[in-house]
Design an enzyme around this catalytic site. Sequence first.
Site, PDB file in Angstrom:
ATOM      1  N   TYR A  77     -19.662 -31.015  36.505  1.00 31.61           N
ATOM      2  CA  TYR A  77     -20.049 -30.524  37.833  1.00 31.61           C
ATOM      3  C   TYR A  77     -20.114 -29.008  37.746  1.00 31.61           C
ATOM      4  O   TYR A  77     -19.539 -28.302  38.547  1.00 31.61           O
ATOM      5  CB  TYR A  77     -18.978 -31.001  38.822  1.00 31.61           C
ATOM      6  CG  TYR A  77     -19.306 -30.953  40.292  1.00 31.61           C
ATOM      7  CD1 TYR A  77     -20.461 -31.531  40.798  1.00 31.61           C
ATOM      8  CD2 TYR A  77     -18.422 -30.367  41.194  1.00 31.61           C
ATOM      9  CE1 TYR A  77     -20.727 -31.530  42.155  1.00 31.61           C
ATOM     10  CE2 TYR A  77     -18.686 -30.353  42.549  1.00 31.61           C
ATOM     11  CZ  TYR A  77     -19.843 -30.937  43.031  1.00 31.61           C
ATOM     12  OH  TYR A  77     -20.098 -30.948  44.384  1.00 31.61           O
ATOM     13  N   HIS A 104     -24.733 -25.559  43.227  1.00 31.22           N
ATOM     14  CA  HIS A 104     -24.809 -26.934  43.728  1.00 31.22           C
ATOM     15  C   HIS A 104     -23.477 -27.330  44.367  1.00 31.22           C
ATOM     16  O   HIS A 104     -23.448 -27.858  45.476  1.00 31.22           O
ATOM     17  CB  HIS A 104     -25.138 -27.884  42.570  1.00 31.22           C
ATOM     18  CG  HIS A 104     -25.033 -29.342  42.926  1.00 31.22           C
ATOM     19  ND1 HIS A 104     -25.978 -30.000  43.684  1.00 31.22           N
ATOM     20  CD2 HIS A 104     -24.081 -30.266  42.630  1.00 31.22           C
ATOM     21  CE1 HIS A 104     -25.613 -31.273  43.839  1.00 31.22           C
ATOM     22  NE2 HIS A 104     -24.473 -31.459  43.210  1.00 31.22           N
ATOM     23  N   ARG A 142     -17.621 -29.096  54.134  1.00 34.81           N
ATOM     24  CA  ARG A 142     -16.565 -28.135  54.517  1.00 34.81           C
ATOM     25  C   ARG A 142     -17.189 -26.749  54.649  1.00 34.81           C
ATOM     26  O   ARG A 142     -17.056 -25.911  53.752  1.00 34.81           O
ATOM     27  CB  ARG A 142     -15.481 -28.093  53.424  1.00 34.81           C
ATOM     28  CG  ARG A 142     -14.740 -29.390  53.158  1.00 34.81           C
ATOM     29  CD  ARG A 142     -13.779 -29.258  51.969  1.00 34.81           C
ATOM     30  NE  ARG A 142     -14.475 -28.879  50.747  1.00 34.81           N
ATOM     31  CZ  ARG A 142     -15.061 -29.745  49.915  1.00 34.81           C
ATOM     32  NH1 ARG A 142     -15.013 -31.033  50.154  1.00 34.81           N
ATOM     33  NH2 ARG A 142     -15.676 -29.327  48.827  1.00 34.81           N
ATOM     34  N   GLU A 162     -30.645 -35.884  40.345  1.00 31.68           N
ATOM     35  CA  GLU A 162     -29.824 -34.725  39.994  1.00 31.68           C
ATOM     36  C   GLU A 162     -30.402 -34.124  38.731  1.00 31.68           C
ATOM     37  O   GLU A 162     -30.486 -34.786  37.698  1.00 31.68           O
ATOM     38  CB  GLU A 162     -28.354 -35.125  39.770  1.00 31.68           C
ATOM     39  CG  GLU A 162     -27.676 -35.545  41.059  1.00 31.68           C
ATOM     40  CD  GLU A 162     -26.152 -35.650  40.938  1.00 31.68           C
ATOM     41  OE1 GLU A 162     -25.661 -35.950  39.836  1.00 31.68           O
ATOM     42  OE2 GLU A 162     -25.479 -35.426  41.960  1.00 31.68           O
ATOM     43  N   GLU A 219     -30.089 -32.328  35.639  1.00 30.10           N
ATOM     44  CA  GLU A 219     -28.981 -31.974  34.741  1.00 30.10           C
ATOM     45  C   GLU A 219     -29.516 -31.795  33.321  1.00 30.10           C
ATOM     46  O   GLU A 219     -30.601 -32.256  32.987  1.00 30.10           O
ATOM     47  CB  GLU A 219     -27.916 -33.082  34.716  1.00 30.10           C
ATOM     48  CG  GLU A 219     -27.356 -33.420  36.085  1.00 30.10           C
ATOM     49  CD  GLU A 219     -26.050 -34.220  36.034  1.00 30.10           C
ATOM     50  OE1 GLU A 219     -25.428 -34.289  34.944  1.00 30.10           O
ATOM     51  OE2 GLU A 219     -25.673 -34.776  37.066  1.00 30.10           O
ATOM     52  N   LYS A 258     -23.381 -43.947  41.569  1.00 32.54           N
ATOM     53  CA  LYS A 258     -23.837 -43.264  40.360  1.00 32.54           C
ATOM     54  C   LYS A 258     -24.141 -44.223  39.213  1.00 32.54           C
ATOM     55  O   LYS A 258     -24.796 -43.830  38.253  1.00 32.54           O
ATOM     56  CB  LYS A 258     -22.752 -42.303  39.861  1.00 32.54           C
ATOM     57  CG  LYS A 258     -22.369 -41.227  40.847  1.00 32.54           C
ATOM     58  CD  LYS A 258     -23.361 -40.105  40.810  1.00 32.54           C
ATOM     59  CE  LYS A 258     -22.856 -38.922  41.611  1.00 32.54           C
ATOM     60  NZ  LYS A 258     -23.785 -37.808  41.535  1.00 32.54           N
ATOM     61  N   THR A 297     -25.386 -31.210  38.349  1.00 29.75           N
ATOM     62  CA  THR A 297     -26.638 -30.713  38.915  1.00 29.75           C
ATOM     63  C   THR A 297     -26.728 -29.202  38.776  1.00 29.75           C
ATOM     64  O   THR A 297     -25.828 -28.470  39.189  1.00 29.75           O
ATOM     65  CB  THR A 297     -26.734 -31.099  40.401  1.00 29.75           C
ATOM     66  OG1 THR A 297     -26.513 -32.504  40.500  1.00 29.75           O
ATOM     67  CG2 THR A 297     -28.094 -30.751  40.966  1.00 29.75           C
TER      68      THR A 297
HETATM   69 MN    MN Z   1     -24.211 -35.927  38.109  1.00 29.84          MN
END
Ligand code: MN
Length: 440
Positions: free
Chosen positions: A140, A145, A154, A209, A211, A263, A370
């Site tokens: 991550y 992202h 949040r 995503e 990546e 996922k 991402t």
């Molecule tokens: Mn991912």
Amino acid sequence: MYALNETHDPALRSWVGSANSDDTDFPIQNLPFAIFRRRGSGEAFRAGVAIGDQIVGVGDVAAAESLALDAAAAARAADGESLNALMAMGRPAWSALRLALSRALRQGSPARAVLEPCLVPQADAEYALPARIGDYSDFYIGIHHATAVGKLFRPDNPLLPNYKWVPIGYHGRTSSIVVGGHPVRRPVGQIKGSTEAPVLGPSRKLDYELELGLLIGPGNALGEPIPIETAEDHLFGIGLFNDWSARDIQPWEYQPLGPFLAKNFSSSLSPWVVTAEALAPFRAPFVRAAGEPEPLAYLDSAENRDRGAFDIQLEAWLRTEAMRTADRPAVCLSRGNARDAAFWTPAQLIAHHTVGGCNLRPGDLLGSGTLSGRRPEEAGSLLELSQGGTRPITLPNGETRGFLEDGDTLTLRAWCQREGARRIGFGECSGTIIAARSVA
Ligand code: MN
């Protein structure tokens, strides 16, 4: 890390004419690997190297040339239905094979007479996954992202306090990873609406995503961490990776153990793997902005600071069914750069993944997470581009998209370019969404 050598010389040209065009992803300075065969032929899949718009079989090169011993051993290892055996051999073998391939494909090479009749046009090829992926972990590391997604949940506190200290990741699912070009079926799962009970239904918030996928070379023994200083000896190469995500299944299921069915229905890996050595001209310093915490010592090295990052341009393209029917081209949804997007480097991910003793094995896959740029138009997912679906984007033909619809083809592309080096690219990683199975 790799030093530049004769294989990176921007002046090199190939006897395969299409490899010399300015806009090819696959000039002779690239030489990425895939597992391929002639489409519909029923032949065994085998290892190939992209050169212009053609593929040369690694086995054909070995047969045509009297290769140096280490290159010949690497070519034999590569000549199977996956690249795992080559990946296991390590850097000296990879470099020897790259040099042999470069020399065989150069203008003036006597190997041309034997190799030219063996070339397979990429237009006539189909691909298998480049590796038998034993384990897949997804990180991550895209801080913009993580911030943008965190803001949706949040607004005042988008990044959790661990983010700048520990490379966040989780263990993913390998069995459903498909090679680019394979269709992707819209998943079904539990979706929680306004009623107390969730319903089982097709995802309405299917997303991509953008990546990068790191493919691991030699592994480490269980219990023996890989220090950051030698981490890149374990990096075979990099592909494009689309970690398709169901944004409406995820919020209901992800606490307390993390993402699961949102996922695991499919992820797509590009057919072509660009080797770490081919990327040597496109390295960049790893820098922390003023005020950011410096990494802990096991995630820090002089070399990593000096050039641990990768300067890779990233793009996501969409072509809807209506665009295809009207013969309109794909539209670019976003453009960004891996170096700007990533908070951690590949060497740091490898060092972190193994610091507790976990063993990596040849062919393992590490997803970057991402990779979104700082600016909204550099976002690597529709979740960000459409603000969680609340502000659908309008396409040139008037269609709108909050998330992906059936019939949409999403294509990732990437390339590297800088002064004094030949531009190289990653080809593409694409997938077309097909309708969900009906739910009784
Ligand atoms: Mn991912």
